[in-house]
Design a protein around this motif. Structure first.
Motif, PDB file in Angstrom:
ATOM      1  N   ILE A  85     -40.620 -47.019  45.987  1.00 44.10           N
ATOM      2  CA  ILE A  85     -39.899 -45.745  45.918  1.00 44.10           C
ATOM      3  C   ILE A  85     -39.111 -45.635  47.223  1.00 44.10           C
ATOM      4  CG2 ILE A  85     -40.078 -43.245  45.588  1.00 44.10           C
ATOM      5  CD1 ILE A  85     -42.780 -43.770  44.235  1.00 44.10           C
ATOM      6  N   THR A  86     -37.961 -46.259  47.239  1.00 45.63           N
ATOM      7  CA  THR A  86     -37.178 -46.412  48.465  1.00 45.63           C
ATOM      8  C   THR A  86     -36.752 -45.075  49.053  1.00 45.63           C
ATOM      9  OG1 THR A  86     -36.369 -48.524  47.612  1.00 45.63           O
ATOM     10  CG2 THR A  86     -35.195 -47.580  49.478  1.00 45.63           C
ATOM     11  N   ALA A  87     -36.410 -44.131  48.201  1.00 40.79           N
ATOM     12  CA  ALA A  87     -35.963 -42.822  48.696  1.00 40.79           C
ATOM     13  C   ALA A  87     -37.046 -42.173  49.549  1.00 40.79           C
ATOM     14  CB  ALA A  87     -35.595 -41.921  47.522  1.00 40.79           C
ATOM     15  N   ARG A  94     -40.543 -41.942  35.949  1.00 39.01           N
ATOM     16  CA  ARG A  94     -39.338 -42.766  35.825  1.00 39.01           C
ATOM     17  C   ARG A  94     -38.168 -42.232  36.645  1.00 39.01           C
ATOM     18  NH1 ARG A  94     -39.402 -43.215  29.201  1.00 39.01           N
ATOM     19  NH2 ARG A  94     -41.194 -44.620  29.011  1.00 39.01           N
ATOM     20  N   LYS A  95     -38.447 -41.338  37.570  1.00 35.69           N
ATOM     21  CA  LYS A  95     -37.366 -40.689  38.320  1.00 35.69           C
ATOM     22  C   LYS A  95     -36.474 -41.701  39.020  1.00 35.69           C
ATOM     23  CE  LYS A  95     -36.484 -37.093  41.769  1.00 35.69           C
ATOM     24  NZ  LYS A  95     -37.082 -35.998  42.571  1.00 35.69           N
ATOM     25  N   TYR A  96     -37.090 -42.735  39.602  1.00 35.31           N
ATOM     26  CA  TYR A  96     -36.314 -43.767  40.305  1.00 35.31           C
ATOM     27  C   TYR A  96     -36.394 -45.054  39.482  1.00 35.31           C
ATOM     28  CZ  TYR A  96     -36.227 -40.441  44.105  1.00 35.31           C
ATOM     29  OH  TYR A  96     -36.024 -39.307  44.846  1.00 35.31           O
ATOM     30  N   ASN A 130     -35.555 -48.055  39.715  1.00 32.32           N
ATOM     31  CA  ASN A 130     -35.897 -49.337  40.327  1.00 32.32           C
ATOM     32  C   ASN A 130     -37.326 -49.380  40.865  1.00 32.32           C
ATOM     33  OD1 ASN A 130     -33.324 -50.439  39.871  1.00 32.32           O
ATOM     34  ND2 ASN A 130     -32.524 -49.496  41.743  1.00 32.32           N
ATOM     35  N   SER A 131     -38.067 -48.293  40.711  1.00 30.48           N
ATOM     36  CA  SER A 131     -39.434 -48.266  41.219  1.00 30.48           C
ATOM     37  C   SER A 131     -40.377 -49.012  40.289  1.00 30.48           C
ATOM     38  CB  SER A 131     -39.913 -46.827  41.389  1.00 30.48           C
ATOM     39  OG  SER A 131     -40.141 -46.232  40.120  1.00 30.48           O
ATOM     40  N   ASP A 185     -39.327 -33.530  45.480  1.00 27.16           N
ATOM     41  CA  ASP A 185     -38.658 -34.041  46.680  1.00 27.16           C
ATOM     42  C   ASP A 185     -39.296 -33.508  47.962  1.00 27.16           C
ATOM     43  OD1 ASP A 185     -36.845 -35.590  45.294  1.00 27.16           O
ATOM     44  OD2 ASP A 185     -35.319 -34.024  45.221  1.00 27.16           O
ATOM     45  N   LEU A 202     -42.073 -37.122  43.875  1.00 29.49           N
ATOM     46  CA  LEU A 202     -41.342 -37.388  42.629  1.00 29.49           C
ATOM     47  C   LEU A 202     -41.051 -36.094  41.878  1.00 29.49           C
ATOM     48  CD1 LEU A 202     -43.248 -40.540  41.308  1.00 29.49           C
ATOM     49  CD2 LEU A 202     -41.060 -40.459  42.517  1.00 29.49           C
TER      50      LEU A 202
END
Length: 244
Positions: free
Chosen positions: A103-105, A40-42, A44-45, A84, A81
């Motif tokens: 996962i946009t990042a 759940r780090k991002y 919006n993923s 990094d 995730l």
């Protein structure tokens, strides 16, 4: 041989899990173990969406959450995730997975790498300015396969028109080819385009994109018959497919 049995997660018996809960995953047969906080780090993923509580994902026979996707490169996504840390291999494949999981990042950082920057910003932007490029690649492979019956090689004529001035000479150039060549081979024309890369750069792209489909190809300039009464044009190349 035991078959993998999938069953729906029992929503009524699965309470909201703590953010630090351990999660076992089965991604297309590849097994992983991580935590909800990592998945759940991002927010919006897709992973954050799928592993919201309660999860509606299927489980396999061992109770692992099941993702019906090739998991060959999921480990690299999971490592990012967790820490990094960017992968150093298979960047295009990992980028595809990052886009799939939204996962946009990760996808943006991969796009800044030299390999993907050159592919996405340089080569693809150039090819987008070459009219009907993708369609022409499909035409080339279709013609080659049609001519492969009982043959070791299939040869196709390519005409590369770099500029509008070259385009203005197209009819004369085609007429300058000997009649036997025009009758035996279909001529597939590329260009003109408004970008810096040369005809050689375009030919490299054609070769690369056809070889990425598993074909073996070779491109060489077409040698025209010398005729002192007519102008010689260097627009033509022979693309040869080797079948066996």
């Amino acid at each position: 041989m035991n078959e993998m049995i999938l069953k729906p997660a029992e929503e009524h018996s699965e309470p909201t899990l703590p953010h630090t809960s351990v999660v076992n995953l089965n991604v297309g047969g590849h097994r992983f173990c991580t935590t909800l906080s990592t998945l759940r780090k991002y927010p919006n993923s897709k992973l954050a969406e799928w592993f919201g509580a309660p999860s509606k994902l299927l489980r396999d026979g061992e109770g692992h959450y099941f993702l019906d996707r090739d998991g060959s490169h999921f480990g690299a996504v999971l490592e990012y995730l967790r820490s990094d840390r960017l992968p150093t291999e298979n960047l295009q494949q990992v980028h595809k997975e990052a886009v799939h999981y939204n996962i946009t990042a990760l996808s943006k950082r991969l796009e800044e790498s030299p390999v993907l920057f050159g592919e996405l910003v340089g080569r693809k932007q150039f090819l987008s300015r070459v009219p009907h490029y993708k369609e022409n690649i499909e035409v080339l492979t279709r013609i080659a396969r049609a001519e492969a019956v009982a043959s070791r090689y299939s040869s196709i004529m390519i005409c590369v028109l770099r500029t509008q001035e070259d385009l203005g000479c197209y009819d004369n150039a085609i007429n300058s080819l000997d009649a036997s060549t025009r009758n035996k081979e279909s001529v597939v024309t590329f260009g003109p385009w408004n970008a810096a890369p040369s005809a050689k750069d375009l030919l490299d792209c054609i070769r690369k994109d056809i070889e990425s489909q598993g074909y073996t190809v070779h491109i060489q300039p077409h040698v025209m018959e010398k005729n002192f009464l007519s102008r010689s044009y260097n627009f033509f190349y022979t693309l040869t497919f080797t079948w066996w």
